[in-house]
Structures are given as structure tokens and as C-alpha cells.
Design a protein around this motif. Structure first.
Motif, PDB file in Angstrom:
ATOM      1  N   TYR A   1       2.593   1.619  -3.413  1.00 38.35           N
ATOM      2  CA  TYR A   1       1.632   2.055  -4.413  1.00 38.35           C
ATOM      3  C   TYR A   1       1.336   3.546  -4.257  1.00 38.35           C
ATOM      4  O   TYR A   1       1.328   4.298  -5.235  1.00 38.35           O
ATOM      5  N   THR A   2       1.143   3.983  -3.026  1.00 40.21           N
ATOM      6  CA  THR A   2       0.876   5.396  -2.766  1.00 40.21           C
ATOM      7  C   THR A   2       2.054   6.245  -3.219  1.00 40.21           C
ATOM      8  O   THR A   2       1.884   7.283  -3.861  1.00 40.21           O
ATOM      9  N   HIS A   3       3.271   5.799  -2.911  1.00 43.58           N
ATOM     10  CA  HIS A   3       4.477   6.535  -3.298  1.00 43.58           C
ATOM     11  C   HIS A   3       4.555   6.671  -4.818  1.00 43.58           C
ATOM     12  O   HIS A   3       4.906   7.730  -5.337  1.00 43.58           O
TER      13      HIS A   3
ATOM     14  N   THR B   1       2.070   6.505  -7.029  1.00 40.81           N
ATOM     15  CA  THR B   1       0.935   7.177  -7.665  1.00 40.81           C
ATOM     16  C   THR B   1       0.688   8.592  -7.166  1.00 40.81           C
ATOM     17  O   THR B   1      -0.060   9.332  -7.791  1.00 40.81           O
ATOM     18  N   LEU B   2       1.311   8.973  -6.074  1.00 38.69           N
ATOM     19  CA  LEU B   2       1.121  10.317  -5.541  1.00 38.69           C
ATOM     20  C   LEU B   2       1.865  11.308  -6.428  1.00 38.69           C
ATOM     21  O   LEU B   2       3.034  11.110  -6.746  1.00 38.69           O
TER      22      LEU B   2
ATOM     23  N   ALA C   1       0.829  -1.206   0.000  1.00 35.18           N
ATOM     24  CA  ALA C   1       0.000   0.000   0.000  1.00 35.18           C
ATOM     25  C   ALA C   1       0.865   1.258   0.000  1.00 35.18           C
ATOM     26  O   ALA C   1       0.604   2.207  -0.756  1.00 35.18           O
ATOM     27  N   VAL C   2       1.904   1.282   0.824  1.00 31.52           N
ATOM     28  CA  VAL C   2       2.775   2.454   0.897  1.00 31.52           C
ATOM     29  C   VAL C   2       3.532   2.627  -0.422  1.00 31.52           C
ATOM     30  O   VAL C   2       3.661   3.746  -0.933  1.00 31.52           O
TER      31      VAL C   2
END
Length: 156
Positions: free
Chosen positions: A145-147, A149-150, A142-143
Motif C-alpha cells: 500500500y505504501t509503495h 500510494t507514495l 502495508a508495504v
């Protein structure tokens, strides 16, 4: 520190950004208390760590630091100037392009390499010590993916 089931449930209800920010502050306090004698700020320490370990494999330039940490040129310049002034790095002109400055760690920086590694390993242990491996895998995914896509810049 023992955490109750209520504490964990309350964490599920908090905003993700707030949780990440809280963890970031806790980590900074841990790092600063463990290494307060080296006179480096947290950002300087992270950049020095990057330079120490990446320079073993390739030449490092200011642009690499800017990209790795997603910081502005002025921020990278100021941080690198302080590291240079404090004797942790040297910046050398590259023959093929006088505008480029290769960044190299000094003997002083090499002297803190082991302590930085130990601190990273300690912090990783603190982060993972009470988390089930399956949950940790999900958290990493999750982290990451967030990194990825942010956005790096504010989208209007």
C-alpha cells in the motif's frame, strides 16, 4: 541473531522510514557479501536481475528500467552503460525506430542468473524466517500500500 522482546518493542517506536532504511542497508550488506566477486553494484545487480527475467517474456528498453526502478534517465543510462561495458548486456537498435535500443542479456549475464535466483530465495528466507504468517501478510499489505500510494516525485 536472537532478538529480545525489548528489541521488538523498540522497533515499534521507531519511525517507519528509518526502519525501512535500516532494513535496506542490512539487505545490501548481505547481498554484497554474498556476491562480491561479480563486480556489480547493488543497483546494477537489481537492474540485471530485472533484465534477465523480464526479457524472457518481453522486449526490454531503457524506459522500462526507468519506470521499474523509478530512476532518472541519466541514472539508467549510466547504469546500463556500465553493464554493457562489463559485458552483461547488449543494446541493439530496433528496426522500426532507430532511437530505441532493445536491451538483451549476454551469455555472461545468463551465467549469473542461477546465483541471483539463489540469493533472492536466501534473502526472502532471512526476511521471513521468524515472522508469524499472519503478521507477514499484514506487513506485505502495508508495504504494498505504501509503495502504491507514495509519490514518485517530490510534491511541493
Amino acid at each position: 541473531m536472537d532478538h529480545t522482546e525489548d528489541d521488538r518493542k523498540n522497533g515499534e517506536e521507531q519511525d517507519v522510514g528509518r526502519l525501512i532504511n535500516t532494513i535496506s542497508h542490512q539487505l545490501k550488506r548481505q547481498i554484497c557479501s554474498a556476491e562480491e566477486d561479480d563486480s556489480l553494484t547493488n543497483m546494477q545487480r537489481h537492474i540485471l536481475h530485472y533484465i534477465l527475467f523480464q526479457s524472457l517474456q518481453k522486449e526490454i528498453y531503457q524506459k522500462d528500467v526507468e519506470q521499474e526502478f523509478q530512476i532518472r534517465r541519466s541514472t539508467a543510462t549510466g547504469t546500463l552503460q556500465l553493464l554493457e561495458r562489463n559485458g552483461f548486456i547488449v543494446r541493439e537498435t530496433v528496426e522500426r525506430d532507430a532511437r530505441l535500443k532493445r536491451i538483451r542479456p549476454t551469455a555472461k549475464a545468463e551465467g549469473v542468473r542461477e546465483r541471483i535466483l539463489e540469493n533472492i530465495q536466501y534473502m526472502e528466507h532471512l526476511l521471513m524466517r521468524e515472522i508469524d504468517p499472519k503478521k507477514l501478510k499484514i506487513c506485505r499489505e502495508a508495504v504494498s500500500y505504501t509503495h502504491l500510494t507514495l509519490p514518485t516525485k517530490l510534491e511541493v
